[in-house]
Design an enzyme around this catalytic site. Sequence first.
Site, PDB file in Angstrom:
ATOM      1  CD  GLU A  93      -2.969  -1.291   0.122  1.00 39.24           C
ATOM      2  OE1 GLU A  93      -3.083   0.193  -0.419  1.00 39.24           O
ATOM      3  OE2 GLU A  93      -3.638  -2.035  -0.140  1.00 39.24           O
ATOM      4  CB  CYS A 124      -1.467   7.500   1.200  1.00 43.88           C
ATOM      5  SG  CYS A 124      -2.514   6.409   1.761  1.00 43.88           S
TER       6      CYS A 124
END
Length: 452
Positions: A208, A242
């Site tokens: 991720e 993010c």
Amino acid sequence: MYESIFNKQKQFFQTKDTMSLDVRIKALKQLKDAIRFYEDDLMFAMRADFNKNESDAFLTEIGIVYSEINFHLKNLADWAEPVNVKTPVTHFGSKSTIYKEPYGVTLIISPWNYPFNLAIAPLVGALSAGNTAILKPSEHTPHVSEVITKVIELAFPEKYVASIEGGIETNQQLLSLPFDYIFYTGSSHVGKIVMEAASKNLTPVTLELGGKSPSIVTKDANLKYAAKRIVWGKFMNAGQTCVATDYIYVDNSVKDQLIKHLKHYTHKFYNKEFEQQNYMQIINDDHFERVHNYIQGDIAYGGRSHKSRRMIEPTIIQNADFSHPAMEEEIFGPVLPVLGYDNLEKAMIDIRDLPDPLALYIFTENDKTAQHVIKSIPFGGGAINDTMYHLATPHLPFGGRGNSGMGKYHGRYSFDTFSHSKSILKQTTLFDIPLRYPTYRKFQKLLKYIWK
């Protein structure tokens, strides 16, 4: 040094105790109880590490983990059931079933930006699927990592789940072990290192990562809502998210109007926090300097900072372009460049020329335009007329592609990520079909008819 813990978990997994549905449910409940016990400590730790206030700490870290655990507890029994699937006519007499089985000993390496959420949410999936786990929390948030270790020690024996604190050397030592699955959240640079280490043992991975996630604003967009939602998603957590909007790409005909709304909501939401030095901090001095260096050019709002507090005011840079320093890499801070375009097709080409982003947001009142953008640009996931909300639903998979990562999780997708799908075909013994044997040449015409 950590091999003994790994071996304990390997031996414990081989007892098959973790495969019991009752054990998995009990583990999730124990985890939830331990988090409740240390909830106040977690909030204090987040304030100590980067000045995260209690409301944000609960909303974006603790509460979302409770929700994830509850969702797994509610649905785990159904997810764990074998699934019967169709069998083609060529396999007449047989049945096809998919069984979900855990991988074994898993490693979860978590980042610093959401140090509790992004450590424990993957752990929920690992436990739900029946694995053991070694958790490596971030060294950049030492207070939170310390509490995470206390939570794990309260909830589990070391042979089941362990939390190991430390820096780069700790990561290196852990990555040298032959884990059955590795789940990593962090930068693309370190993601490559993790994948290289995993390849030595042919260990499957979920990465991720991140990237430059754009918000595209068309000329027919609701500019007020676009600005409000972009500002909220961008400057929450001091931009250290993010999937935060990394830059805005807006139609030039409405750019000035959008900037007006951006300035309004940035001031409304965050001015008081910054003035009172209560805004969230940048994680460390190196990141502060990196992000602060992006504050140049035509500054429409913000630009101030408190170096001693590692605090940067939410900043909007207008009239930016792809040569601006803030466009060279993922910003990961409270600096928002605004770029303008004259042609949406050209804008999409510009975005496709960059590495695949983790998220993309399109603001428009035209559904055809939204669908065209979604289908034309590769990215991990995103939203139409919103930002960030897509990662908060357990019904949608969350993950990137290309430079922004591989694999997915959240809700059912976490269970599936940490499970191997074992395919089983059960053949009948009541009769035998001769088509499969060397005499099949007799049935060549029949086979051609069936398969064509």
